[in-house]
Write an enzyme that holds these catalytic residues in place. Structure first.
Site, short mmCIF file in Angstrom:
data_model
loop_
_atom_site.label_atom_id
_atom_site.label_comp_id
_atom_site.label_asym_id
_atom_site.label_seq_id
_atom_site.Cartn_x
_atom_site.Cartn_y
_atom_site.Cartn_z
N HIS A 242 -54.42 -42.57 43.33
CA HIS A 242 -54.05 -41.96 44.53
C HIS A 242 -55.04 -43.03 45.39
O HIS A 242 -56.03 -43.46 45.34
CB HIS A 242 -54.89 -40.55 44.65
N ASP B 93 -55.84 -41.69 48.76
CA ASP B 93 -56.49 -40.65 49.59
C ASP B 93 -57.84 -40.42 49.04
O ASP B 93 -58.29 -40.81 48.06
CB ASP B 93 -55.68 -39.33 49.79
N GLU C 90 -54.39 -36.33 46.13
CA GLU C 90 -55.16 -35.89 44.96
C GLU C 90 -56.55 -35.17 45.32
O GLU C 90 -56.86 -34.26 44.58
CB GLU C 90 -55.43 -37.20 44.09
N GLU C 91 -57.12 -35.51 46.30
CA GLU C 91 -58.34 -35.07 46.76
C GLU C 91 -58.08 -33.80 47.54
O GLU C 91 -58.99 -33.12 47.67
CB GLU C 91 -59.20 -36.18 47.62
N GLU D 8 -58.42 -43.11 37.46
CA GLU D 8 -59.62 -42.41 37.70
C GLU D 8 -60.82 -43.00 37.28
O GLU D 8 -60.99 -43.67 35.76
CB GLU D 8 -59.76 -40.81 37.30
#
Length: 411
Positions: free
Chosen positions: A82, A84, A148-149, A177
């Site tokens: 991701h 973001d 994602e966040e 991650e």
């Protein structure tokens, strides 16, 4: 594309380029454009998938997503991540401005350095190195989201649904991650617990405290119900879990989940008066659950408990549920072993296969293929002065390159 024309990408510089884009959820601000430009130069067919709809706290959100693939042969090894990031907090508390991407004494500072623009850049760089040496024995793909966040409603979840509807086949996926705990490569995540949020309302009848017979007090009812739920033992772990065994003594392939836990996160009545019986009482809880349960089974249990309390007290009790992800586990096998072997070959340590932590987008990707998480050390993620040593970005690139080569050899 010829080997001579294949650009070899610097993971540190690409990380800096991505950090300089303030892509705080749900804003993209051009982060996908940067990735698409690099991946197109590497011969990937890039597709932008934008989805929109209600976001968190009633905000309407438009989310940029990217699916890129190079090749048509099997297996298709995917990298997911991701662009973001979470908000920076007070920028004057940072050693340097959070989106300046400054390098000081060999350490790169910036929001997203660890979570997870550094991981994305390292995989792109690794791919460029692999392609510079020749054609891989399969296909490579990227699944990148900008959600994602945040609520994760219009990102990976919807991309996975779209790819599944099209019949796109992904054979294995690495999510970038920051899975490492203390040292790069000491841990991969092969499973995550599920998460269920429940909002509970007990409907009473307002009245004067001196005349309780004319009212129906919801406060003791909500207190009794929450105590009953809190005292319930959901399970003893899955399949077994002994917290007394030191991490270093656990078998790397012995994967276990801790016991599921129910946490009461708030109980609210909002009654400012001392002489009024309130009209209603509310509470919220979260259950982090292992594969012993499903979200639907836990919802059924909560509804039954509330129904029993309603029958016992005569007060109406209503519940709302949101399961943001089911528990999953990628069992030890060829894929997990290939990644562990690759990490050990480069980093000199064999990663523990862990299920600790919160949720990630791996919970959606599991619907398509086996998935695990491998990335940087997560000590500074979401913190002031989020940072990563540039040497770790270089090492992670080498790890990722070996992962690509090893997975293609094994699958």
């Amino acid at each position: 594309m010829s080997r001579a024309s294949t650009p070899v990408i610097d993971p540190v510089e690409l990380t800096r380029d991505l950090i300089r884009i303030p892509s705080v959820t749900p804003a993209d601000e051009g982060a996908m454009d940067v990735l698409e430009r690099h991946l197109t130069a590497l011969g990937f067919n890039c597709r932008r998938l934008a989805f929109e709809g209600p976001g968190g706290e009633g905000v309407h959100a438009r989310i940029e997503n990217l699916y890129a693939r190079r090749g048509t042969a099997s297996p298709n090894l995917c990298f997911a991540g991701h662009t973001d990031v979470v908000p920076t907090g007070p920028s004057d508390q940072w050693s340097s401005q959070p989106f300046n991407a400054e390098v000081k004494d060999g350490v790169l500072y910036g929001r997203g350095a660890v979570d997870m623009k550094g991981g994305i850049a390292a995989w792109v760089a690794a791919v460029s190195q692999v392609l510079a040496e020749g054609e891989p024995a399969g296909s490579l793909s990227f699944l990148i989201t900008g959600d994602e966040e945040g609520p994760a409603l219009h990102g990976t979840k919807r991309v996975v649904e779209a790819l599944a509807a099209e019949g796109e086949v992904i054979d294995a996926c690495v999510v970038g991650e920051p899975s490492s705990s203390q040292q790069l490569g000491d841990m991969i995540k092969v499973g995550r617990r599920g998460s269920l949020n429940t909002w509970i309302t007990v409907h009473g009848k307002q009245g004067h405290v001196a005349y309780p017979e004319r009212a129906a007090n919801p406060a003791p009812v909500i207190a009794k119900l929450m105590a009953r739920l809190n005292d319930h033992v959901l399970d003893e772990g899955y399949p077994s879990f002994d917290a007394s065994v030191p991490l270093a003594e656990r078998d790397c392939l012995s994967v276990a989940f801790p016991p599921s836990n129910l946490e009461i996160t708030t109980i609210d009545i909002g009654n400012p008066a001392t002489n009024i019986i309130p009209a209603q009482a509310t509470a919220r809880l979260n259950i982090r659950f292992n594969p012993s349960h499903t979200g639907d089974a836990l919802i059924d249990w909560l509804n039954r408990e509330a129904g029993a309390m309603q029958a016992e007290t005569g007060l109406q009790i209503t519940l709302e549920h949101l399961c943001s992800g089911e528990a999953f586990l990628t069992e030890p096998g060829a894929f997990v072993a290939a990644v562990q072997d690759a990490v050990e070959a480069v980093a000199g340590r064999r990663p523990e296969a862990s299920t600790t932590g919160g949720t990630s987008d791996a919970r959606f990707i599991r619907a398509l293929c086996p998935v695990l998480e491998l990335g940087l050390v997560g000590q500074t993620m979401h913190q002031i002065d989020e940072r990563v040593p540039t040497a770790e970005l270089e090492t992670l690139t080498a790890v990722y390159r070996r992962v690509i080569e090893t997975v293609f050899d094994r699958l």
